[in-house]
Design a protein around this motif. Structure first.
Motif, PDB file in Angstrom:
ATOM      1  N   LEU A 122      40.775  22.607  37.885  1.00  0.00           N
ATOM      2  CA  LEU A 122      40.486  23.643  38.880  1.00  0.00           C
ATOM      3  C   LEU A 122      39.466  24.631  38.322  1.00  0.00           C
ATOM      4  O   LEU A 122      38.475  24.944  38.983  1.00  0.00           O
ATOM      5  N   MET A 123      39.686  25.084  37.109  1.00  0.00           N
ATOM      6  CA  MET A 123      38.754  26.045  36.505  1.00  0.00           C
ATOM      7  C   MET A 123      37.367  25.429  36.308  1.00  0.00           C
ATOM      8  O   MET A 123      36.366  26.069  36.587  1.00  0.00           O
ATOM      9  N   LYS A 124      37.334  24.186  35.870  1.00  0.00           N
ATOM     10  CA  LYS A 124      36.047  23.510  35.659  1.00  0.00           C
ATOM     11  C   LYS A 124      35.340  23.282  37.000  1.00  0.00           C
ATOM     12  O   LYS A 124      34.149  23.542  37.133  1.00  0.00           O
ATOM     13  N   THR A 125      36.080  22.810  37.988  1.00  0.00           N
ATOM     14  CA  THR A 125      35.489  22.505  39.292  1.00  0.00           C
ATOM     15  C   THR A 125      34.941  23.761  39.961  1.00  0.00           C
ATOM     16  O   THR A 125      33.860  23.734  40.554  1.00  0.00           O
ATOM     17  N   LEU A 126      35.678  24.866  39.847  1.00  0.00           N
ATOM     18  CA  LEU A 126      35.236  26.124  40.451  1.00  0.00           C
ATOM     19  C   LEU A 126      34.311  26.920  39.535  1.00  0.00           C
ATOM     20  O   LEU A 126      33.880  28.015  39.873  1.00  0.00           O
ATOM     21  N   ARG A 127      33.996  26.329  38.365  1.00  0.00           N
ATOM     22  CA  ARG A 127      33.099  26.941  37.386  1.00  0.00           C
ATOM     23  C   ARG A 127      33.579  28.347  36.993  1.00  0.00           C
ATOM     24  O   ARG A 127      32.816  29.298  36.980  1.00  0.00           O
ATOM     25  N   ILE A 128      34.856  28.425  36.660  1.00  0.00           N
ATOM     26  CA  ILE A 128      35.463  29.673  36.207  1.00  0.00           C
ATOM     27  C   ILE A 128      35.587  29.601  34.694  1.00  0.00           C
ATOM     28  O   ILE A 128      36.215  28.696  34.160  1.00  0.00           O
ATOM     29  N   LYS A 129      34.977  30.555  34.021  1.00  0.00           N
ATOM     30  CA  LYS A 129      34.977  30.557  32.560  1.00  0.00           C
ATOM     31  C   LYS A 129      36.067  31.445  31.978  1.00  0.00           C
ATOM     32  O   LYS A 129      36.495  31.258  30.854  1.00  0.00           O
ATOM     33  N   ASN A 130      36.498  32.434  32.734  1.00  0.00           N
ATOM     34  CA  ASN A 130      37.483  33.396  32.247  1.00  0.00           C
ATOM     35  C   ASN A 130      38.665  33.393  33.214  1.00  0.00           C
ATOM     36  O   ASN A 130      38.485  33.555  34.419  1.00  0.00           O
ATOM     37  N   ILE A 131      39.856  33.242  32.695  1.00  0.00           N
ATOM     38  CA  ILE A 131      41.048  33.175  33.535  1.00  0.00           C
ATOM     39  C   ILE A 131      41.201  34.428  34.404  1.00  0.00           C
ATOM     40  O   ILE A 131      41.774  34.375  35.489  1.00  0.00           O
ATOM     41  N   GLU A 132      40.639  35.547  33.971  1.00  0.00           N
ATOM     42  CA  GLU A 132      40.714  36.786  34.744  1.00  0.00           C
ATOM     43  C   GLU A 132      39.937  36.683  36.059  1.00  0.00           C
ATOM     44  O   GLU A 132      40.143  37.494  36.962  1.00  0.00           O
ATOM     45  N   GLU A 133      39.047  35.701  36.179  1.00  0.00           N
ATOM     46  CA  GLU A 133      38.302  35.505  37.416  1.00  0.00           C
ATOM     47  C   GLU A 133      39.166  34.888  38.513  1.00  0.00           C
ATOM     48  O   GLU A 133      38.814  34.953  39.683  1.00  0.00           O
ATOM     49  N   LEU A 134      40.293  34.287  38.122  1.00  0.00           N
ATOM     50  CA  LEU A 134      41.187  33.688  39.113  1.00  0.00           C
ATOM     51  C   LEU A 134      41.983  34.771  39.810  1.00  0.00           C
ATOM     52  O   LEU A 134      42.451  35.718  39.187  1.00  0.00           O
ATOM     53  N   PRO A 135      42.161  34.630  41.127  1.00  0.00           N
ATOM     54  CA  PRO A 135      42.993  35.597  41.842  1.00  0.00           C
ATOM     55  C   PRO A 135      44.462  35.403  41.492  1.00  0.00           C
ATOM     56  O   PRO A 135      44.867  34.330  41.034  1.00  0.00           O
ATOM     57  N   ASP A 136      45.265  36.425  41.728  1.00  0.00           N
ATOM     58  CA  ASP A 136      46.706  36.315  41.486  1.00  0.00           C
ATOM     59  C   ASP A 136      47.366  35.421  42.526  1.00  0.00           C
ATOM     60  O   ASP A 136      48.429  34.869  42.280  1.00  0.00           O
ATOM     61  N   SER A 137      46.745  35.306  43.685  1.00  0.00           N
ATOM     62  CA  SER A 137      47.280  34.470  44.762  1.00  0.00           C
ATOM     63  C   SER A 137      46.120  33.812  45.492  1.00  0.00           C
ATOM     64  O   SER A 137      45.066  34.425  45.663  1.00  0.00           O
ATOM     65  N   PHE A 138      46.326  32.576  45.932  1.00  0.00           N
ATOM     66  CA  PHE A 138      45.315  31.887  46.727  1.00  0.00           C
ATOM     67  C   PHE A 138      45.523  32.122  48.214  1.00  0.00           C
ATOM     68  O   PHE A 138      44.725  31.715  49.037  1.00  0.00           O
ATOM     69  N   ALA A 139      46.621  32.756  48.584  1.00  0.00           N
ATOM     70  CA  ALA A 139      46.922  33.022  49.990  1.00  0.00           C
ATOM     71  C   ALA A 139      45.903  34.010  50.558  1.00  0.00           C
ATOM     72  O   ALA A 139      45.277  34.770  49.824  1.00  0.00           O
ATOM     73  N   PRO A 140      45.738  33.993  51.876  1.00  0.00           N
ATOM     74  CA  PRO A 140      44.798  34.931  52.497  1.00  0.00           C
ATOM     75  C   PRO A 140      45.095  36.380  52.125  1.00  0.00           C
ATOM     76  O   PRO A 140      46.243  36.793  52.070  1.00  0.00           O
ATOM     77  N   GLN A 141      44.028  37.108  51.857  1.00  0.00           N
ATOM     78  CA  GLN A 141      44.104  38.516  51.467  1.00  0.00           C
ATOM     79  C   GLN A 141      43.220  39.321  52.409  1.00  0.00           C
ATOM     80  O   GLN A 141      42.268  38.792  52.967  1.00  0.00           O
ATOM     81  N   PRO A 142      43.493  40.616  52.557  1.00  0.00           N
ATOM     82  CA  PRO A 142      42.587  41.452  53.356  1.00  0.00           C
ATOM     83  C   PRO A 142      41.186  41.412  52.766  1.00  0.00           C
ATOM     84  O   PRO A 142      41.014  41.415  51.548  1.00  0.00           O
ATOM     85  N   ILE A 143      40.210  41.347  53.627  1.00  0.00           N
ATOM     86  CA  ILE A 143      38.819  41.351  53.186  1.00  0.00           C
ATOM     87  C   ILE A 143      38.458  42.783  52.838  1.00  0.00           C
ATOM     88  O   ILE A 143      38.657  43.702  53.633  1.00  0.00           O
ATOM     89  N   GLU A 144      37.932  42.982  51.647  1.00  0.00           N
ATOM     90  CA  GLU A 144      37.559  44.323  51.210  1.00  0.00           C
ATOM     91  C   GLU A 144      36.226  44.709  51.797  1.00  0.00           C
ATOM     92  O   GLU A 144      35.274  43.933  51.810  1.00  0.00           O
ATOM     93  N   ASP A 145      36.160  45.943  52.325  1.00  0.00           N
ATOM     94  CA  ASP A 145      34.887  46.480  52.811  1.00  0.00           C
ATOM     95  C   ASP A 145      34.003  46.796  51.627  1.00  0.00           C
ATOM     96  O   ASP A 145      34.492  47.258  50.591  1.00  0.00           O
ATOM     97  N   PRO A 146      32.693  46.559  51.756  1.00  0.00           N
ATOM     98  CA  PRO A 146      31.802  46.927  50.661  1.00  0.00           C
ATOM     99  C   PRO A 146      31.807  48.445  50.486  1.00  0.00           C
ATOM    100  O   PRO A 146      32.039  49.184  51.427  1.00  0.00           O
ATOM    101  N   PRO A 147      31.522  48.920  49.272  1.00  0.00           N
ATOM    102  CA  PRO A 147      31.500  50.367  49.044  1.00  0.00           C
ATOM    103  C   PRO A 147      30.402  51.030  49.865  1.00  0.00           C
ATOM    104  O   PRO A 147      29.360  50.442  50.136  1.00  0.00           O
ATOM    105  N   ASP A 148      30.651  52.270  50.273  1.00  0.00           N
ATOM    106  CA  ASP A 148      29.653  53.036  51.024  1.00  0.00           C
ATOM    107  C   ASP A 148      28.497  53.407  50.109  1.00  0.00           C
ATOM    108  O   ASP A 148      28.689  53.683  48.931  1.00  0.00           O
ATOM    109  N   ASP A 149      27.317  53.444  50.672  1.00  0.00           N
ATOM    110  CA  ASP A 149      26.122  53.849  49.915  1.00  0.00           C
ATOM    111  C   ASP A 149      25.865  55.320  50.161  1.00  0.00           C
ATOM    112  O   ASP A 149      24.938  55.702  50.858  1.00  0.00           O
ATOM    113  N   ASP A 150      26.686  56.178  49.582  1.00  0.00           N
ATOM    114  CA  ASP A 150      26.521  57.632  49.770  1.00  0.00           C
ATOM    115  C   ASP A 150      25.608  58.210  48.746  1.00  0.00           C
ATOM    116  O   ASP A 150      25.498  57.894  47.646  1.00  0.00           O
TER     117      ASP A 150
END
Length: 84
Positions: free
Chosen positions: A56-84
């Motif tokens: 899975l890590m090789k196929t998704l080209r993940i080099k650091n385990i910290e790049e993996l999410p804690d859950s693969f289930a759907p999560q709320p989509i985060e809004d991009p930060p405001d450009d203030d």
């Protein structure tokens, strides 16, 4: 602004960013496409062997385990930060 229906699977996001189909990921992990769909929808949780986890890590080209999410289930989509 996000609503309760604005959900996205981190696995699907990683998979599509890498231009990997559900079939390709399923074949790499030796599971069914239905299994991948269930992981991405949150209907089931992956139980991977060490070999599958490495694949899975090789196929998704993940080099650091910290790049993996804690859950693969759907999560709320985060809004991009405001450009203030």
């Amino acid at each position: 602004m996000n609503t309760d229906t604005d959900l996205e699977s981190p696995l699907m996001r990683l998979r599509t960013l890498r231009r990997i189909t559900q079939r390709e990921l399923a074949d790499a992990l030796n599971v069914s496409v239905t299994t991948i769909k269930n992981w991405e929808s949150g209907r089931s949780v992956p139980t991977l062997s060490i070999g599958q986890f490495k694949t899975l890590m090789k196929t998704l080209r993940i080099k650091n385990i910290e790049e993996l999410p804690d859950s693969f289930a759907p999560q709320p989509i985060e809004d991009p930060p405001d450009d203030d």
